[in-house]
Design a protein around this motif. Structure first.
Motif, short mmCIF file in Angstrom:
data_model
loop_
_atom_site.label_atom_id
_atom_site.label_comp_id
_atom_site.label_asym_id
_atom_site.label_seq_id
_atom_site.Cartn_x
_atom_site.Cartn_y
_atom_site.Cartn_z
N VAL A 119 -9.87 -25.15 -40.69
CA VAL A 119 -8.68 -25.44 -41.48
C VAL A 119 -9.16 -26.15 -42.75
O VAL A 119 -9.85 -27.18 -42.66
CB VAL A 119 -7.68 -26.32 -40.71
CG1 VAL A 119 -6.41 -26.52 -41.53
CG2 VAL A 119 -7.35 -25.70 -39.35
N SER A 120 -8.84 -25.60 -43.91
CA SER A 120 -9.39 -26.13 -45.16
C SER A 120 -8.31 -26.43 -46.19
O SER A 120 -7.28 -25.76 -46.25
CB SER A 120 -10.39 -25.14 -45.77
OG SER A 120 -9.74 -23.92 -46.09
N CYS A 121 -8.60 -27.46 -46.99
CA CYS A 121 -7.72 -27.86 -48.08
C CYS A 121 -8.60 -28.09 -49.31
O CYS A 121 -9.70 -28.63 -49.19
CB CYS A 121 -6.98 -29.15 -47.71
SG CYS A 121 -6.03 -29.88 -49.08
N GLU A 122 -8.13 -27.66 -50.49
CA GLU A 122 -8.92 -27.83 -51.70
C GLU A 122 -9.17 -29.29 -52.04
O GLU A 122 -10.19 -29.62 -52.66
CB GLU A 122 -8.22 -27.15 -52.89
CG GLU A 122 -8.22 -25.63 -52.80
CD GLU A 122 -7.57 -24.99 -54.00
OE1 GLU A 122 -6.93 -25.74 -54.78
OE2 GLU A 122 -7.68 -23.77 -54.17
N ALA A 165 -12.78 -29.85 -44.97
CA ALA A 165 -12.36 -28.87 -43.97
C ALA A 165 -12.53 -29.46 -42.57
O ALA A 165 -13.41 -30.31 -42.34
CB ALA A 165 -13.17 -27.59 -44.10
N THR A 185 -0.06 -20.16 -38.46
CA THR A 185 -0.79 -21.28 -39.08
C THR A 185 -0.04 -22.61 -39.12
O THR A 185 -0.66 -23.66 -39.34
CB THR A 185 -1.16 -20.89 -40.52
OG1 THR A 185 0.03 -20.53 -41.21
CG2 THR A 185 -2.13 -19.72 -40.53
N TYR A 238 -3.62 -30.79 -38.98
CA TYR A 238 -4.48 -31.22 -40.09
C TYR A 238 -3.84 -32.41 -40.82
O TYR A 238 -4.54 -33.35 -41.23
CB TYR A 238 -4.71 -30.06 -41.04
CG TYR A 238 -5.71 -30.35 -42.14
CD1 TYR A 238 -7.07 -30.20 -41.93
CD2 TYR A 238 -5.29 -30.76 -43.40
CE1 TYR A 238 -7.99 -30.46 -42.93
CE2 TYR A 238 -6.19 -31.03 -44.41
CZ TYR A 238 -7.54 -30.87 -44.17
OH TYR A 238 -8.45 -31.14 -45.17
N HIS A 262 0.51 -31.85 -45.24
CA HIS A 262 0.02 -30.55 -45.68
C HIS A 262 0.92 -29.45 -45.15
O HIS A 262 1.55 -29.61 -44.10
CB HIS A 262 -1.41 -30.30 -45.18
CG HIS A 262 -2.44 -31.16 -45.82
ND1 HIS A 262 -2.65 -32.48 -45.42
CD2 HIS A 262 -3.31 -30.92 -46.83
CE1 HIS A 262 -3.62 -32.99 -46.16
NE2 HIS A 262 -4.03 -32.07 -47.02
N VAL A 294 -0.76 -22.38 -46.42
CA VAL A 294 -0.64 -21.52 -47.61
C VAL A 294 -0.01 -20.18 -47.23
O VAL A 294 0.80 -19.63 -47.96
CB VAL A 294 -2.02 -21.32 -48.27
CG1 VAL A 294 -1.93 -20.31 -49.42
CG2 VAL A 294 -2.57 -22.65 -48.76
N GLU A 298 -10.37 -18.44 -42.82
CA GLU A 298 -9.99 -19.85 -42.71
C GLU A 298 -8.47 -19.98 -42.77
O GLU A 298 -7.78 -19.18 -43.40
CB GLU A 298 -10.62 -20.67 -43.83
CG GLU A 298 -12.13 -20.80 -43.74
CD GLU A 298 -12.69 -21.73 -44.79
OE1 GLU A 298 -11.88 -22.22 -45.64
OE2 GLU A 298 -13.91 -21.96 -44.80
N GLN A 358 -5.88 -21.87 -44.49
CA GLN A 358 -5.82 -22.68 -45.70
C GLN A 358 -4.49 -23.45 -45.76
O GLN A 358 -3.42 -22.88 -45.51
CB GLN A 358 -5.98 -21.80 -46.93
CG GLN A 358 -7.36 -21.15 -47.03
CD GLN A 358 -7.51 -20.31 -48.27
OE1 GLN A 358 -6.51 -19.88 -48.86
NE2 GLN A 358 -8.75 -20.06 -48.67
N LYS A 388 -2.36 -26.80 -48.04
CA LYS A 388 -2.31 -27.47 -49.34
C LYS A 388 -1.60 -28.81 -49.21
O LYS A 388 -0.73 -29.00 -48.35
CB LYS A 388 -1.62 -26.60 -50.38
CG LYS A 388 -0.17 -26.27 -50.06
CD LYS A 388 0.43 -25.36 -51.12
CE LYS A 388 1.87 -24.99 -50.77
NZ LYS A 388 2.49 -24.12 -51.78
#
Length: 469
Positions: free
Chosen positions: A159-162, A166, A196, A203, A211, A214, A239, A241, A243
């Motif tokens: 699970v990733s966030c800009e 992650a 998701t 997360y 969050h 996306v 992944e 994703q 935000k």
């Protein structure tokens, strides 16, 4: 008795004359007739092609090595004036090997393939790989596998966030859907869909920041190997994703975070790496760009052109008033481009002076003289530059460089070579030429290995001297 013996000899003579013959040629082209033609022996196993293409209409072709015990070497026969030998390849073993390689059962379309090897007169020659017949195989009717069980699905996802690190999270209950099994390019696949939202909530709890996902779901395929379902590797899984909600815009970078070195370049001189000059930079406003925060940095160039002029002892001016690049917010700090990615500060020469032609002491010290006969007694020899043999041309601009053409008269070198070896030689060409290049500071000649050679010829093999003696 004598008549009987004589008639026997005549019959034998006629029989020998009827044997097949062919004509041979000697080195001077004279034909030699009445040589008996001998049929060549069959090719040996080591002369047979060692690779064959196995093809199936539904799968990729595979190149396989010759399998021992699958070939038969036929009888040598004459065909249109050439000797040929048929080679038969039994195909079953290749169908089995192809089945193992593709993990699908296949059978050979034909029991064998056949091609001819041709006698060249000295050896047997096989067809090129592209001319050999392919071993064609067909798929056996295959049973569609059942969809994978829940226990076969990957149990971890990224699970990733800009704006944050992650996280690797375990598969959550009731978040996956197993799709229908389908054929995809000769392989069976089954789509797995992961919802998701639950992962975005988990997360948010882990990072203590709100969050949202996306996309509503991610999907990937599991592939049937023939015996089991195989999922993509962790690095190949999509992944999840997420935000950040209501993220705070970061403050602009401090002066101490700006790159401290820049490349200053000129088309006619070497580039210089220079330190950041104070009061030449401007830090712009932070903005969002494609989901990331960036901040433009502008560098005024005039001070760097002046410093470059001092370093090169030549007047230069900046091509543009400034250069600009972006620094990017990683979520925790500002990151500048690598040195190789920063824009260069380009400068140009003012009123560039054409360099004077090279002087005699800047020319190569000598030249290689070589006899075309190349015998032990006519070795190549390096000779020092001889007086009054060099003509220095005009300096010309070629591209971004100044060049000067140098011509060397060869007659004197031929005389010197003749005197050293005690045999009369003459130059093949009246002169050789090469080019010297101005590097901004001095004239550069080609390396000795790249200089043209003065070629001479012996009087015995060179019956006239077009350029005099």
């Amino acid at each position: 008795m004598k008549k009987k013996l004589l008639s026997t000899l005549i019959c034998m003579t006629i029989a020998v004359g009827m044997l097949p013959t062919m004509a041979y040629a000697t080195e001077d082209g004279t034909e030699i007739e009445n040589q008996q033609v001998i049929t060549p022996e069959q090719p040996v196993a080591t002369q047979i092609p060692t690779s064959y293409i196995i093809s199936c209409e539904n799968h990729d072709s595979v190149q396989m090595d010759l399998i021992w015990g699958t070939f038969t070497i036929g009888e040598v026969t004459e065909n249109g004036g050439s000797y040929i030998c048929p080679i038969t390849i039994a195909t079953n073993a290749y169908a089995e090997a192809y089945s193992t390689a593709t993990n699908k059962t296949h059978t050979a379309v034909e029991e064998s393939i056949v091609y001819n090897m041709t006698w060249t007169g000295t050896e047997w020659k096989a067809p090129e790989m592209t001319q050999l017949p392919e071993i064609k195989v067909a798929c056996e009717q295959e049973v569609v596998p059942a969809a994978p069980e829940a226990t076969e699905i990957p149990t971890s996802y990224i699970v990733s966030c800009e704006g944050h690190k992650a996280e690797q999270m375990n598969l959550l209950p009731d978040t996956f859907t197993i799709g229908e099994v389908a054929d995809n390019g000769g392989s069976y696949v089954c789509p797995i869909t992961i919802a998701t939202n639950a992962y975005a909530e988990a997360y948010s709890t882990a990072t203590n920041k709100t969050h949202t996902a996306v996309t509503e779901s991610i999907t990937y395929n599991m592939t049937w190997t023939g015996t089991e379902w195989k999922a993509p590797e962790m690095t190949q899984l999509p992944e999840i994703q997420v935000k950040c909600e209501k993220e705070v815009v970061p403050a602009a970078p401090e002066a101490t975070e700006i790159p401290t070195s820049y490349i200053v370049s000129c088309e006619n001189h070497d580039s210089e790496q220079m330190n950041l000059i104070w009061d030449t930079f401007t830090i712009g406003e932070v903005t969002e760009n494609g989901g990331s925060y960036v901040c433009p940095i502008t560098i005024a160039t005039n001070a760097y052109a002046e410093a470059y002029s001092t370093a090169t002892n030549k007047t230069h001016t900046a091509v543009t008033e400034s250069i600009t690049y972006n620094m990017t917010w990683t979520g925790t700090e500002w990151k500048a481009p690598e040195m190789t990615q920063l824009p260069e500060i380009q400068v140009k020469c003012e009123k560039e002076v054409v360099p004077a032609a090279p002087k005699a002491n800047e020319l190569p010290m000598g030249y290689m003289v070589k006899c075309t006969k190349r015998s032990f007694f006519h070795k190549a020899r390096f000779m020092d530059q001889l007086p009054k043999t060099v003509t220095i041309g005009k300096v010309e601009k070629k591209g971004n460089n100044y060049v000067c053409k140098i011509s060397v008269s060869t007659k004197s070198y031929a005389k010197a070579y003749s005197k050293e070896f005690g045999k009369v030689h003459a130059a093949i060409k009246p002169k050789i030429t090469y080019q010297m290049t101005w590097d901004g500071k001095q004239w550069k000649a080609p390396t000795y290995s790249n200089l043209p050679t003065i070629e001479v010829a012996c009087a015995r093999s060179f019956h006239f001297f077009p350029f005099g003696w």
